[in-house]
Design an enzyme around this catalytic site. Structure first.
Site: not given
Length: 264
Positions: A74, A193
């Site tokens: 992440c 992302c």
């Protein structure tokens, strides 16, 4: 810590499954424990303090499970928490960052000593793009290249809600973010992302053929392998690896969607 111990991989939700999948592909002997925090997704609109607290809770869970390393799959959690996590734990903590160097290095031609300036869009969450870690990364490359920051929070929500297969919705959302750019003059889009890796084919539809779509998953997994090898912690050859999926949202919908994304 045994070399046959598992690797913990976590994300704010389902996006990091793309990283777990890459580990399973490139390091098939490794046993991966994946934890998605869908009950608290998205991280990208939270404060850094909130993200740090959530990240510590997850890493504590992994430590209790006896992992030999943790991958923060992440970009947002990496930006907010990786330094604090590394100070606190004595196991390798591998983070993610937008693969901006890879995108900008495309302007380096071996036969030409002059860098060809690149026009790069970094698509990421709002928090990733606001954090000091990304600003430091950008400072290394923006003098010779044109870099656009594009926060795309809705792309996280589409994955989390299981609507990734809704072509019209996805393309409408992408056009809403990217129609402001002259895409014919964009050299690459960096998927900053892990959720966005699942949109690779959609971005290919949006971009001219010569433009690249770049993510950091392969580089992150390669780095993980180097770190484990240096510590003598790679799983034994021939070991049976795999990915175990867990999530803070216990619903069957999330479990089914997680399995589907792992096998895309």
């Amino acid at each position: 810590m045994s070399s046959s111990a598992p690797i913990g991989v976590f994300d704010s939700g389902l996006g990091g499954i793309s990283v777990a999948r890459q580990i399973a592909k490139d390091m098939p002997a490794e046993h991966v424990l994946y934890f998605g925090d869908s009950a608290n997704a998205p991280y990208g609109i939270k404060t850094p303090e909130q993200v740090r607290a959530l990240s510590f809770d997850i890493v504590e869970r992994f430590v209790r499970q006896g992992v030999k390393a943790v991958v923060i799959a992440c970009n947002t959690a990496t930006s907010a928490a990786v330094n604090d996590l590394r100070e606190h734990y004595d196991i390798p903590i591998i983070g993610m960052e937008p693969a901006l160097k890879v995108a900008c290095d495309r302007g380096d031609v071996p036969s030409d000593p002059h860098h060809i300036p690149q026009r790069v869009i970094v698509a990421a969450t709002p928090l990733t793009l606001r954090e000091r870690k990304f600003a430091t990364l950008m400072d290394r490359f923006d003098s010779q290249n044109t870099i656009f920051k594009e926060p795309c929070p809705d792309l996280v929500e589409i994955v989390e809600s299981g609507r990734l297969g809704d072509h019209d919705l996805v393309m409408r959302t992408l056009h809403g973010y990217f129609d402001q750019y002259d895409m014919e003059h964009i050299d690459s889009v960096v998927l900053g992302c892990t959720h966005f890796v699942f949109y690779r084919d959609y971005f290919r539809e949006l971009l001219p053929e010569r433009a690249a779509v770049i993510d950091g998953n392969e580089g992150t997994v390669r780095h993980l392998g180097v770190v484990l090898e240096s510590l003598g912690k790679l799983a034994p050859e021939g070991a049976t690896g795999g990915v175990e999926l867990a999530n803070s949202d216990p619903s069957e919908r999330i479990a089914e969607l997680s399995r589907k994304l792992l096998n895309v």
